[in-house]
Design a protein around this motif. Structure first.
Motif, PDB file in Angstrom:
ATOM      1  N   TYR A 155       0.818  -1.211   0.000  1.00 37.01           N
ATOM      2  CA  TYR A 155       0.000   0.000   0.000  1.00 37.01           C
ATOM      3  C   TYR A 155       0.857   1.268   0.000  1.00 37.01           C
ATOM      4  O   TYR A 155       0.348   2.360  -0.256  1.00 37.01           O
ATOM      5  CB  TYR A 155      -0.909   0.028   1.232  1.00 37.01           C
ATOM      6  N   THR A 156       2.131   1.126   0.326  1.00 36.48           N
ATOM      7  CA  THR A 156       2.968   2.316   0.467  1.00 36.48           C
ATOM      8  C   THR A 156       3.143   3.054  -0.859  1.00 36.48           C
ATOM      9  O   THR A 156       3.236   4.284  -0.884  1.00 36.48           O
ATOM     10  CB  THR A 156       4.344   1.942   1.030  1.00 36.48           C
ATOM     11  N   THR A 157       3.181   2.305  -1.966  1.00 41.47           N
ATOM     12  CA  THR A 157       3.300   2.962  -3.273  1.00 41.47           C
ATOM     13  C   THR A 157       2.094   3.855  -3.522  1.00 41.47           C
ATOM     14  O   THR A 157       2.228   5.015  -3.926  1.00 41.47           O
ATOM     15  CB  THR A 157       3.417   1.911  -4.385  1.00 41.47           C
ATOM     16  N   GLY A 158       0.891   3.327  -3.267  1.00 41.70           N
ATOM     17  CA  GLY A 158      -0.312   4.118  -3.449  1.00 41.70           C
ATOM     18  C   GLY A 158      -0.365   5.315  -2.515  1.00 41.70           C
ATOM     19  O   GLY A 158      -0.757   6.422  -2.918  1.00 41.70           O
ATOM     20  N   LEU A 159       0.048   5.124  -1.261  1.00 43.61           N
ATOM     21  CA  LEU A 159       0.051   6.233  -0.317  1.00 43.61           C
ATOM     22  C   LEU A 159       1.025   7.322  -0.743  1.00 43.61           C
ATOM     23  O   LEU A 159       0.776   8.516  -0.519  1.00 43.61           O
ATOM     24  CB  LEU A 159       0.397   5.719   1.082  1.00 43.61           C
ATOM     25  N   SER A 160       2.124   6.938  -1.373  1.00 47.47           N
ATOM     26  CA  SER A 160       3.081   7.945  -1.846  1.00 47.47           C
ATOM     27  C   SER A 160       2.480   8.801  -2.957  1.00 47.47           C
ATOM     28  O   SER A 160       2.821   9.975  -3.097  1.00 47.47           O
ATOM     29  CB  SER A 160       4.364   7.269  -2.337  1.00 47.47           C
ATOM     30  N   TRP A 161       1.553   8.221  -3.737  1.00 45.79           N
ATOM     31  CA  TRP A 161       0.869   9.016  -4.754  1.00 45.79           C
ATOM     32  C   TRP A 161       0.050  10.127  -4.106  1.00 45.79           C
ATOM     33  O   TRP A 161      -0.025  11.236  -4.632  1.00 45.79           O
ATOM     34  CB  TRP A 161      -0.048   8.134  -5.599  1.00 45.79           C
ATOM     35  N   PHE A 162      -0.552   9.819  -2.967  1.00 42.38           N
ATOM     36  CA  PHE A 162      -1.364  10.822  -2.282  1.00 42.38           C
ATOM     37  C   PHE A 162      -0.496  11.954  -1.735  1.00 42.38           C
ATOM     38  O   PHE A 162      -0.944  13.101  -1.669  1.00 42.38           O
ATOM     39  CB  PHE A 162      -2.180  10.186  -1.164  1.00 42.38           C
ATOM     40  N   VAL A 163       0.736  11.638  -1.347  1.00 46.77           N
ATOM     41  CA  VAL A 163       1.647  12.694  -0.893  1.00 46.77           C
ATOM     42  C   VAL A 163       1.826  13.717  -2.001  1.00 46.77           C
ATOM     43  O   VAL A 163       1.724  14.936  -1.778  1.00 46.77           O
ATOM     44  CB  VAL A 163       3.008  12.103  -0.471  1.00 46.77           C
ATOM     45  N   TRP A 164       2.094  13.224  -3.216  1.00 46.30           N
ATOM     46  CA  TRP A 164       2.267  14.129  -4.347  1.00 46.30           C
ATOM     47  C   TRP A 164       0.976  14.876  -4.680  1.00 46.30           C
ATOM     48  O   TRP A 164       1.004  16.070  -5.023  1.00 46.30           O
ATOM     49  CB  TRP A 164       2.753  13.344  -5.570  1.00 46.30           C
ATOM     50  N   ALA A 165      -0.148  14.173  -4.594  1.00 44.01           N
ATOM     51  CA  ALA A 165      -1.430  14.815  -4.895  1.00 44.01           C
ATOM     52  C   ALA A 165      -1.707  15.961  -3.926  1.00 44.01           C
ATOM     53  O   ALA A 165      -2.145  17.050  -4.341  1.00 44.01           O
ATOM     54  CB  ALA A 165      -2.552  13.787  -4.826  1.00 44.01           C
ATOM     55  N   TYR A 166      -1.438  15.744  -2.630  1.00 42.71           N
ATOM     56  CA  TYR A 166      -1.674  16.794  -1.642  1.00 42.71           C
ATOM     57  C   TYR A 166      -0.723  17.968  -1.862  1.00 42.71           C
ATOM     58  O   TYR A 166      -1.102  19.129  -1.655  1.00 42.71           O
ATOM     59  CB  TYR A 166      -1.517  16.238  -0.225  1.00 42.71           C
TER      60      TYR A 166
END
Length: 348
Positions: A315-326
């Protein structure tokens, strides 16, 4: 009428889960009809804006929305208890739908008997069409997907995240009911929303929304870094920070909507003045439309995290996408609305 419509998905759920032969397509249709609840939410957010002065709209909208957002937490906590009441061998699954019926009937009676002061509130199609043509509606909708979409999306997927990453902590017993700590996420996010609105009333929605996105990005990044440690309580604490920040951002982003529309209509001090009747109607329509668009985060986030798990094995890969999105949404908020506030000389 809008409250009565909620009887359809509630009773439909009760009947469907009581019959093991119910086709999956029927279950999907009943789940889609739960969107009547979202319609109620959008309608109430549009209407309530007329009843409060501009300077207090963040707090008023936040309180109203907090009641609706709490439903996610209440359902996660109450339904497991309800379906196990009196269950010796099998769960009483139909109670997952029937328990809402008395509350819906109370809402119907309350609306019929005590909301006669809203008799002049009508669906304003012209205002909705005008709002749809406003570019800022779509910018604010993107920001609201980032805040409310994160709240509702993570609220939906949080139980699975806990079950997959920390199966030993996925449930705890209350009598015969198996509950999940996941309800805490939706709870703190809901309770934080009015305070996000109140802070936006005082300091302006732009600054509070930017701070919320910064904390959300930091929280998501911290989860990415610490998830391999396998520490459940650290994971839970960081996610509660993420939920709290999303709740604050929900309130502050929503506070920006009437301000931006008043400013676009030429109000002298858009943070304090709602502008003319036309701008108020457009703002009210925008509140409803944006609340609906933001709910798509409830679809997007579980899909992206599921894709991350099946494709990359974590799940960490997907969560890293949210970091960039925010981070992108933080930049959009600052770039558009700090500039607009500076140009107008008033808070947004």
């Amino acid at each position: 009428m809008s409250a009565a419509l909620l009887l359809i998905p509630a009773t439909g759920l009760a009947v469907a889960v009581g019959n093991p032969e119910t086709p999956f397509g029927v279950m999907l249709a009943i789940a889609a009809l739960a969107g009547f609840g979202g319609g109620n939410f959008a309608s109430s957010m549009s209407n309530i804006t007329y009843f409060f002065p501009q300077r207090e709209k963040g707090w008023a909208l936040g309180l109203n929305a907090a009641g609706g957002n709490l439903g996610a937490s209440v359902a996660q906590f109450v339904v497991p208890i309800a379906i196990t009441i009196g269950a010796a061998v099998t769960l009483n699954l139909p109670l997952a739908g029937w328990i809402w019926v008395p509350f819906i009937l109370v809402a119907m009676a309350g609306a019929a008997l005590r909301m006669d002061n809203l008799s002049n509130a009508k669906a304003d199609v012209a205002a909705s069409l005008a709002a749809l043509k406003e570019p800022h509606l779509w910018i604010l909708a993107v920001l609201y997907i980032g805040t409310f979409g994160s709240f509702i999306g993570f609220a939906g997927v949080f139980p699975k995240l806990i079950a997959d990453q920390f199966p030993d902590f996925s449930t705890f017993q209350v009598g015969s009911a198996s509950l999940q700590l996941a309800f805490l996420g939706a709870l703190v996010g809901s309770l934080a929303r009015p305070y996000g609105g109140r802070l936006a009333d005082r300091f302006g929605g732009t600054q509070i929304t930017m701070a919320a996105f910064a904390v959300m990005a930091a929280g998501a990044l911290a989860v990415v870094w610490t998830l391999p440690l396998g520490n459940f309580w650290l994971f839970l604490g960081l996610f509660l920070v993420l939920f709290t920040a999303s709740g604050v951002g929900n309130g502050s982003t929503y506070r920006m909507i009437p301000t931006v529309f008043a400013l676009r209509a030429g109000a002298h001090n858009a943070h304090e003045s709602a502008g003319d009747v036309s701008s108020q109607r457009k703002a009210a329509a925008a509140l409803g439309i944006i609340s609906a668009v933001g709910a798509y985060g409830g679809f997007v986030i579980p899909q992206l995290l599921g894709f991350s798990k099946t494709t990359f094995g974590d799940y960490t890969t997907g969560l890293s996408w949210f970091v960039w999105a925010y981070a992108v949404m933080l930049a959009i908020t600052g770039g558009v609305y700090l500039t607009l506030a500076k140009r107008s000389g008033h808070r947004i």
